[in-house]
Design an enzyme around this catalytic site. Structure first.
Site, PDB file in Angstrom:
ATOM      1  N   SER A 250     -25.397 -24.382  47.255  1.00 52.55           N
ATOM      2  CA  SER A 250     -26.603 -24.126  46.469  1.00 52.55           C
ATOM      3  C   SER A 250     -27.640 -23.508  47.388  1.00 52.55           C
ATOM      4  O   SER A 250     -27.370 -23.266  48.569  1.00 52.55           O
ATOM      5  CB  SER A 250     -27.135 -25.424  45.877  1.00 52.55           C
ATOM      6  N   LYS A 251     -28.842 -23.299  46.838  1.00 60.92           N
ATOM      7  CA  LYS A 251     -29.820 -22.539  47.625  1.00 60.92           C
ATOM      8  C   LYS A 251     -30.201 -23.235  48.928  1.00 60.92           C
ATOM      9  O   LYS A 251     -30.637 -22.584  49.860  1.00 60.92           O
ATOM     10  CB  LYS A 251     -31.040 -22.153  46.799  1.00 60.92           C
TER      11      LYS A 251
END
Ligand code: GLU
Length: 327
Positions: A250-251
């Site tokens: 994820s980010k």
């Protein structure tokens, strides 16, 4: 005719993990000249945003993935947006209720936390429900209903389940695994499990290819197919992309959204080439178009294990592009 789909929830920007699932689902269908559907799964109106749905369509096209039926092009099973299909979920709920497969649950979040037993190896939806409300008498139910709107749970049959995942192989699931699950919340929202089964069946989906985090949802969905008297599709679960901390990519792990990669100058061939390489479809890391993978695509070549992606691997996406532009 094979029919497959990509069914994203528009709750954030499309990232490499979604792109891998979409790519493999698309290759598996297009390889055999089947039909591909795009369905937007936005019943969770709090998490979903129309802007993300719009971006998803753009990002898929950018990757070179096309579809025959979807929210923008329509098709024989429209609408292709879950929020416009709520009447279908309500009818399925009535059918399950009439068949005696549901029961009302009055447990609060706090109750659930307090009574949670150790999960039976099912991770995606929290600990298994202990079945407290399944054992209520009719009199107890009516007293509780006077005070509180219940959620509705599907009563799992007391039987083990076996199925063969086309990537992950044979699966054996013990009876009651995961616990009875919610098909309609007290606030009226339908459960993902119900909506996805109703839609895949209604849209004639024969092959479900999706992210590995949904492998443990599959037994619940198979029980719903059985209870609704609907034929179940074949399932294949694509390896997840994980960060070095073992969590879903994820980010927090860096630039993993397609938007960010595009902004950094990556071309679709670089992203597709990197995805094909990390999942086992291509030995070499080189730019490739999605359509160029069709020729020798075999689901068997997709690795089973989650793919751990570190910062250096992520940077390789850009390096593919630099090498390419230098030649
Ligand atoms: N909408 C689900 C998600 O984005 C996927 C559902 C499915 O493919 O069955 O996680």
């Amino acid at each position: 005719m094979k029919r497959g789909r990509f069914a994203p929830t528009p709750s954030g920007p499309m990232h490499l993990g979604n792109a891998l699932s979409a790519l493999i689902a698309w290759l598996h269908i297009r390889k055999d000249h089947g039909q591909f559907i795009l369905r937007i799964e936005d019943i969770d109106t709090q998490r979903s945003k129309p802007e993300y749905a719009r971006q998803l369509l753009e990002d898929l096209r950018w990757l070179g993935i096309d579809w025959d039926e979807g929210p923008d092009v329509g098709g024989p099973y429209a609408p292709y947006v879950q929020n416009k299909r709520l009447d279908r979920y309500e009818s399925a709920l009535h059918a399950l209720e009439a068949a005696g497969r549901l029961y009302p649950c009055y447990c609060s979040r706090a109750d659930l936390a307090a009574i949670a037993r150790a999960p039976h190896g099912l991770a995606s939806e929290g600990p298994a429900y202990a079945g407290t409300c399944r054992r209520l008498t009719a009199a107890e139910r009516s007293t509780k209903s006077a005070a509180k709107t219940p959620s509705l749970r599907f009563a799992l049959p007391d039987a083990p389940l076996r199925f063969v995942d086309e990537i992950q192989g044979p699966q054996q699931v013990p009876a009651g695994s995961g616990g009875d699950f919610v098909v309609k919340r007290a606030d009226g929202m339908f459960g993902y499990q119900l909506a996805v089964v109703v839609d895949d069946a209604a849209m004639g989906v024969t092959h479900v290819v999706r992210g590995g985090d949904l492998l443990d949802s599959t037994p619940r969905q198979l029980w719903l197919y059985e209870a609704l008297g609907l034929p179940a599709p074949a399932f294949a679960h694509v390896p997840l992309l994980l960060g070095e901390d073992g969590r879903k990519l994820s980010k927090r792990h860096g630039a993993v959204a397609l938007r960010e990669l595009q902004a950094a100058g990556a071309a679709p061939e670089q992203v597709v080439g990197w995805l094909a390489h990390v999942c086992g479809l291509r030995d070499r890391l080189e730019p490739v178009k999605a359509s160029e993978l069709l020729g020798d695509f075999r689901l068997e070549n997709v690795g089973k294990q989650p793919i751990v992606v570190n910062g250096q691997m992520l940077r390789q996406i850009g390096e593919v592009s630099i090498k390419n532009s230098a030649t």
